[in-house]
Design an enzyme around this catalytic site. Structure first.
Site, mmCIF file in Angstrom:
data_model
loop_
_atom_site.group_PDB
_atom_site.id
_atom_site.type_symbol
_atom_site.label_atom_id
_atom_site.label_comp_id
_atom_site.label_asym_id
_atom_site.label_seq_id
_atom_site.Cartn_x
_atom_site.Cartn_y
_atom_site.Cartn_z
ATOM 1 N N GLU A 134 0.841 -1.203 0.000
ATOM 2 C CA GLU A 134 0.000 0.000 0.000
ATOM 3 C C GLU A 134 0.879 1.258 0.000
ATOM 4 O O GLU A 134 0.579 2.244 -0.664
ATOM 5 C CB GLU A 134 -0.934 -0.041 1.211
ATOM 6 C CG GLU A 134 -1.442 1.284 1.740
ATOM 7 C CD GLU A 134 -2.454 1.978 0.841
ATOM 8 O OE1 GLU A 134 -2.685 1.512 -0.279
ATOM 9 O OE2 GLU A 134 -2.977 3.022 1.270
ATOM 10 N N THR A 187 -4.844 10.297 -2.607
ATOM 11 C CA THR A 187 -4.445 10.573 -1.222
ATOM 12 C C THR A 187 -3.116 11.320 -1.163
ATOM 13 O O THR A 187 -2.962 12.279 -0.397
ATOM 14 C CB THR A 187 -4.347 9.243 -0.450
ATOM 15 O OG1 THR A 187 -5.638 8.637 -0.473
ATOM 16 C CG2 THR A 187 -3.935 9.455 0.992
HETATM 17 N N1 HSE Z 1 -5.308 8.750 6.402
HETATM 18 C C1 HSE Z 1 -5.013 9.009 5.027
HETATM 19 C C2 HSE Z 1 -5.257 10.474 4.719
HETATM 20 C C3 HSE Z 1 -5.879 8.216 4.071
HETATM 21 O O1 HSE Z 1 -6.247 11.034 5.221
HETATM 22 O O2 HSE Z 1 -4.481 11.069 3.977
HETATM 23 C C4 HSE Z 1 -5.877 6.734 4.257
HETATM 24 O O3 HSE Z 1 -4.693 6.142 4.555
#
Ligand code: HSE
Length: 316
Positions: A134, A187
């Protein structure tokens, strides 16, 4: 270690909500009904090959950059076994939708490879492979999708060291209205807009809200959960500025009776919480109608917590 599988192995890896408002990079909740699937089998040629991608993201790369392939490749290397694997990926979760699409593919690839090879790696080692796979897509190591997808339930993980986590089961009484706008948010890009420094007062409010999310989930206090998921003052307000439908959808969800509404991960997915099936249906409709009214397309559905996580379906 077991004997290697003789035929194809099919693995289903669910979607997950992350952040849940104030739990940036820390909270993840595995959800029911939306998942990626990987079918894996031994191949004649060395290495991992993705034969085809079908489903929602048909047409995404089938080369080694696909997170399912990365996960499977890491397991193959670490197993010490040679040879190759052929994967078929069915995308039920769109990449860039905010509900852990690349994470689910990574987990499904790693778990499927381990099954085909006769489980040479421990569960922790497979989880580590999923996290690394990931990372190859997200650019940072955060376990808030990979760990809930793997183990099910609600996960508290540790930014920078996802191996430190806690897992809790979540009641299926919690109704989650999930909105999936047909917009892609990567992201990695949605992280570049976040401030490096934040005011102490905002940090304190957000930390308190995060604690309340955990307490409310464990106490099954859904109104308190709804209140707490809307109290992130650090991350969501920045991202909301770039999401044209955010305020309207949130307002519509609350007006339809939701206890609270927030982005999932970096968006565009949004979710709202309530505690009755009928109300959850109405909330979902209100969110979707509003999304369309402000000029976007998408879909909506009611989902629940999935306490099982990734599963191996068949061994032919
Ligand atoms: N927590 C991450 C973010 C997304 O909000 O950038 C998922 O991993």
């Amino acid at each position: 270690m077991k004997a290697e599988a003789q035929g194809a192995v099919r693995v289903i890896a669910p979607a997950s909500l992350s952040n849940l408002g104030p739990g940036f990079d820390t909270f993840g909740l595995c959800i029911s009904g939306i998942a990626d699937e990987v079918e894996a089998e031994r191949a004649a040629t060395d290495g991992v090959k993705v034969g085809c991608v079908t489903g929602l993201d048909e047409g995404i790369p089938t080369d080694a950059s696909n997170t399912a392939a990365v996960g499977a490749q890491l397991v193959l290397e670490r197993s010490g076994k040679g040879g190759g694997l052929l994967l078929k990926l069915k995308k039920g979760i769109r990449i860039g939708s905010g509900i852990g699409g690349s994470a689910a593919s990574a987990v499904a690839g790693a778990v499927a490879a381990n099954e085909v090879l006769g489980r040479p790696l421990s569960k922790q080692e497979v989880l580590a492979a999923g996290l690394e796979a990931e990372q190859s897509a997200a650019g940072a190591i955060h376990g808030d999708n990979v760990i809930p997808c793997t183990l099910g339930g609600f996960i508290l993980t540790t930014p920078g060291d996802p191996s430190l986590f806690q897992r809790y089961e979540v009641s299926e009484a919690l109704q989650v209205s999930l909105l999936l706008p047909a917009v892609k948010v990567l992201t990695e890009e949605a992280r570049t807009i976040l401030p490096e420094l934040v005011p102490l007062t905002d940090a304190v409010v957000t930390a308190a809200a995060a604690a309340h999310v955990v307490g409310a989930l464990l106490a099954e206090d859904w109104p308190a959960l709804g209140h707490a998921i809307m109290r992130d003052l650090l991350v969501e307000p920045e991202r909301a500025k770039l999401i044209g439908f955010y305020s309207a959808v949130r307002e519509a969800a609350l007006k339809a009776g939701a206890y609270g509404c927030a982005l999932s991960g970096s968006g565009p997915a949004m979710f709202a919480v309530s505690d009755s099936k009928d109300k959850a249906g109405r909330i979902t409709h209100a969110m979707l109608d509003t999304l369309r009214a402000v000029g976007y397309d998408g879909s909506g559905r009611v989902v629940h917590a999935d306490n099982r996580g990734v599963r191996v379906m068949t061994r032919e």
